[in-house]
Design a protein around this motif. Structure first.
Motif, PDB file in Angstrom:
ATOM      1  N   GLN A  36       3.217   0.225   3.333  1.00 16.28           N
ATOM      2  CA  GLN A  36       2.879  -0.972   4.100  1.00 16.28           C
ATOM      3  C   GLN A  36       2.893  -2.190   3.185  1.00 16.28           C
ATOM      4  O   GLN A  36       2.648  -2.069   1.987  1.00 16.28           O
ATOM      5  N   ARG A  46       4.095  -2.525   9.014  1.00 11.83           N
ATOM      6  CA  ARG A  46       3.601  -1.157   8.905  1.00 11.83           C
ATOM      7  C   ARG A  46       4.573  -0.012   9.227  1.00 11.83           C
ATOM      8  O   ARG A  46       4.184   1.144   9.145  1.00 11.83           O
ATOM      9  N   LYS A  72      -4.141  -9.902  10.605  1.00 12.45           N
ATOM     10  CA  LYS A  72      -5.427  -9.744   9.924  1.00 12.45           C
ATOM     11  C   LYS A  72      -6.120 -11.087   9.696  1.00 12.45           C
ATOM     12  O   LYS A  72      -5.636 -11.910   8.918  1.00 12.45           O
ATOM     13  N   GLU A 119       0.441  -7.757   8.389  1.00 12.40           N
ATOM     14  CA  GLU A 119       0.813  -6.494   7.748  1.00 12.40           C
ATOM     15  C   GLU A 119       2.026  -5.889   8.447  1.00 12.40           C
ATOM     16  O   GLU A 119       2.069  -5.797   9.672  1.00 12.40           O
ATOM     17  N   GLU A 152       0.876  -1.173   0.000  1.00 17.63           N
ATOM     18  CA  GLU A 152       0.000   0.000   0.000  1.00 17.63           C
ATOM     19  C   GLU A 152       0.904   1.211   0.000  1.00 17.63           C
ATOM     20  O   GLU A 152       1.799   1.311   0.834  1.00 17.63           O
TER      21      GLU A 152
HETATM   22 MG    MG Z   1      -2.685  -1.096   5.505  1.00 18.77          MG
END
Ligand code: MG
Ligand code: ADP
Ligand code: MG
Ligand code: MG
Ligand code: MG
Ligand code: MG
Length: 643
Positions: free
Chosen positions: A246, A425, A407, A423, A50
């Motif tokens: 990310q 981050r 997640k 994830e 992302e």
């Molecule tokens: Mg994210």
């Protein structure tokens, strides 16, 4: 993506009244997910990045650059794109983008990553007018200064969202109620503005002590908020208006997800320091290189009771960290030996999870996340009897912004068979798609190497917290030492419940490039690459360049973006060595970054030489560097003059 369900937002009093209901339904939703997917396995490795892009507008006559508030309008046009997904973010100068589908395990896909990132950037840029551009930037140096956006607004501290003396509410993304609601509710929950103090970098002409004169038109006592030798920020937008990189990957099973979550967690501070890119805050050179603590304070909604400033009366718990902070507990069995900080849990939800046979470790993790109130709820979401719904769970999960996120699979239909994901981050944005790809590649290769070589990076959680603080200091990448395991090839003795970790303090150079006792992460990744068959020469070459980039940052051959920005400011003829970054210096800096992003110039002491070496070694040809031919036609001088 995280929760973006919409509707009529509730004010803080109504939100607080509904807090237990939302959290309780979130716990029930998690239990349903857990029951359905706890034994699911054999999910293929997949991953995706992302990127949060920044929109800017240059005024070359005035030598001024502003953040461009156009996201609402752009997202309307981008919503049907078949090139990538584009999502709203906190501010109207931000656009988040993810690939149209996740990448597979096949390392050959790294051939495309850079182009894919650039394609996403250019897709947005194609919709902009002249002098408007899209760049990769973690934090805009003049955020919160006069007229820092286009169009410009005046802050008004008596309006009810941010109530800031610097940050106009108009900047917060308006196409969705989530962002304005959470800003208002964070402030109302806390019953005052968030306050963020960034230590100033003391240059030779910086006043000492440095005390800011704050713009306090309505209440002169607000002057007292200035603290010696610090820059004061007073709105959620200073943190949530930062951008980052990310990466989310899918594990084979819940157990593997816990394992990889734990193994990558100790590396979060290391990657934060290596990627550092935010040294300037509200127009001042500061003594930090990273965004982390700024965001942490910018969404810190804890009350005085939760902070321990007052005895607990109305509130239930003493809470030790902001909602945005580093992870508090490991999730794997061996990780339990290193959970050495107090984990505050909601005991009622913990018991409910245990009664429903959620494993103890996850029950602790989830009931820890669920000590937080929801901060943005929508009226329409209060009554849902849909047993496929996960909005309440996501509501709390997606407002616990931690250094890693665990997640669970989305329960609904799950037609694409999405599994347990992790994830990563902490990483700050780099100026180029080359460097952003390098950080993604580094993290993804690490996950593969952890599995392949059974690496063990576990250290006590409290030491990771300490490393996170060190990682943000000025020039941490070269000057700080970090707690690390002496032996990453040794496993825990689970039967004797024996920790094997012997702690050492290493520089990032030693962690990445090794020392007499440890071969270093880059060597481990090269070892891993040597084992991979069926990898095309071009993909292999790219991956080697990526590792080499990280390795060169670690040994100081290449600067972090933060050091690069500092140097640019200090060398600028208009900079007065008083820590102040004014409009003109900022304009030149951001234009310079724009040119770097577009490969019209290279960073000083930059990749050119490095790329040629790596490529010569791998392929014996240099024609594979995307855009390289074009680069040679530009010199820094000619480009600056031609703008
Ligand atoms: Mg994210
Ligand atoms: P969030 O904002 O909640 O972190 P996003 O949906 O914005 O999540 O992005 C998550 C990333 O995960 C994207 O890069 C996406 O391509 C990737 N992704 C999607 N599905 C999977 C999957 N099954 N496994 C791994 N990654 C995935
Ligand atoms: Mg997202
Ligand atoms: Mg998000
Ligand atoms: Mg985002
Ligand atoms: Mg912290």
């Amino acid at each position: 993506m995280g929760l973006l369900s919409s509707g009529t937002p509730l004010d803080w009093t109504e939100t607080k009244k509904n807090s237990w209901n939302i959290r309780n339904s979130g716990i029930e939703q998690f239990i349903r997910i857990y029951k359905k997917f706890k034994n699911s396995c054999n999910y293929p490795f997949k991953w995706g990045d992302e990127i949060e892009f920044t929109l800017v507008r240059f005024d070359h006559d005035q030598k001024k650059v502003q953040l461009l508030l156009k996201a609402e309008q752009l997202l309307e046009k981008l919503k049907d794109s078949n090139i990538a997904f584009f999502h709203p973010e906190y501010a109207s100068y931000m656009v988040e983008s993810t690939p149209i589908e996740p990448f597979s395990f096949d390392l050959n896909t790294f051939k495309y990553l850079e182009d894919n990132m650039d394609l996403r950037r250019k897709t947005i840029e194609a919709l902009l007018d002249q002098n408007e551009h899209v760049i990769f930037l973690t934090s805009f140096p003049l955020l919160g200064c006069d007229e820092f956006t286009y169009p410009s607004y005046k802050p008004s501290s008596n309006k009810h969202i941010s109530s800031s003396i610097f940050y106009p509410d108009e900047i917060i993304f308006n196409g969705h109620p989530r962002f304005r609601t959470l800003s208002r509710n964070i402030r109302e929950r806390k019953n005052k503005n968030v306050s963020i103090y960034v230590p100033i970098f003391k240059d030779k002409n910086t006043l000492s002590p440095f005390v800011e004169k704050l713009p306090c038109p309505e209440s002169p006592e607000c002057q007292n908020l200035a603290i010696e030798d610090h820059v004061y920020l007073d709105a959620t937008g200073f943190g949530m208006g930062c951008s980052c990189l990310q990466a989310t990957f899918q594990a084979e099973s819940i157990e593997e997800a816990k394992h990889l979550y734990d193994q990558l967690l100790p590396l979060t501070p290391i990657l934060l320091a290596l990627s550092a890119s935010s040294p300037i805050w509200r127009g001042y050179l500061c003594d930090i290189d990273c965004r982390w603590n700024v965001i942490s304070a910018s969404v810190d909604d804890r009350t005085d009771e939760e902070l321990g400033h007052l005895p607990l009366k109305k509130d239930k718990y003493r809470v030790y960290k902001s909602r945005y902070d580093s992870v508090d507990s490991f999730l794997s069995e061996p990780g339990q030996l290193y959970n050495d900080i107090e984990l505050v849990k909601d005991t009622e939800f913990y018991e409910k999870l245990i009664k429903n046979k959620v494993d103890k470790i996850l029950a602790e993790h989830v009931s820890h996340l669920f000590i937080r109130d929801p901060i943005a709820i929508f009226k329409e979401k209060l009554t849902s009897d849909d047993d496929q719904d996960v909005d309440s769970f996501e509501n709390i999960q997606s407002t616990n912004w931690q250094s890693m996120r665990f997640k669970p699979p989305p329960i609904r239909d799950n037609a694409e068979k999405i599994g347990w994901r992790v994830e990563f981050r902490p990483v700050e944005l780099q100026f180029t798609s080359f460097e952003n790809s390098a950080f993604c590649a580094f993290v993804i290769l690490l996950t593969h190497a952890i599995k392949q070589f059974d690496l063990n990076f576990l250290i006590p959680i409290s030491k990771i917290d300490e490393n996170m603080e060190r990682a943000q200091k000025r020039n941490a990448c070269l000057e700080q030492k970090f707690y690390f395991r002496k032996n990453v090839f040794e496993q825990e003795d689970l039967i004797a419940k024996q920790k094997t970790c012997e702690l050492v303090e290493l520089s990032i150079d030693e962690i990445i490039n090794g020392n007499d006792e440890f071969k270093g992460l880059s060597e481990i990744l090269f070892d891993y690459l040597c084992m991979i068959e069926n990898i095309e020469a071009f993909a292999l070459c790219k991956l080697k360049q990526y590792i080499k980039l990280i390795s060169s940052r670690a040994n100081g051959t290449l600067m972090t973006p933060a050091s690069y920005m500092r140097k640019f400011v200090k060398d600028h003829p208009k900079y007065l060595h008083d820590s102040v970054v004014d409009n003109e210096v900022n304009y030149d800096l951001i234009w310079h970054i724009y040119l770097i992003t577009n490969r019209k110039i290279e960073m000083i002491n930059s990749l050119n030489v490095l790329l040629v070496i790596v490529i010569a070694a791998s392929l014996g040809s240099s024609k594979t560097i995307a855009g390289k031919e074009q680069d040679d036609d530009y010199s820094e001088e000619s480009e600056i003059n031609s703008k």
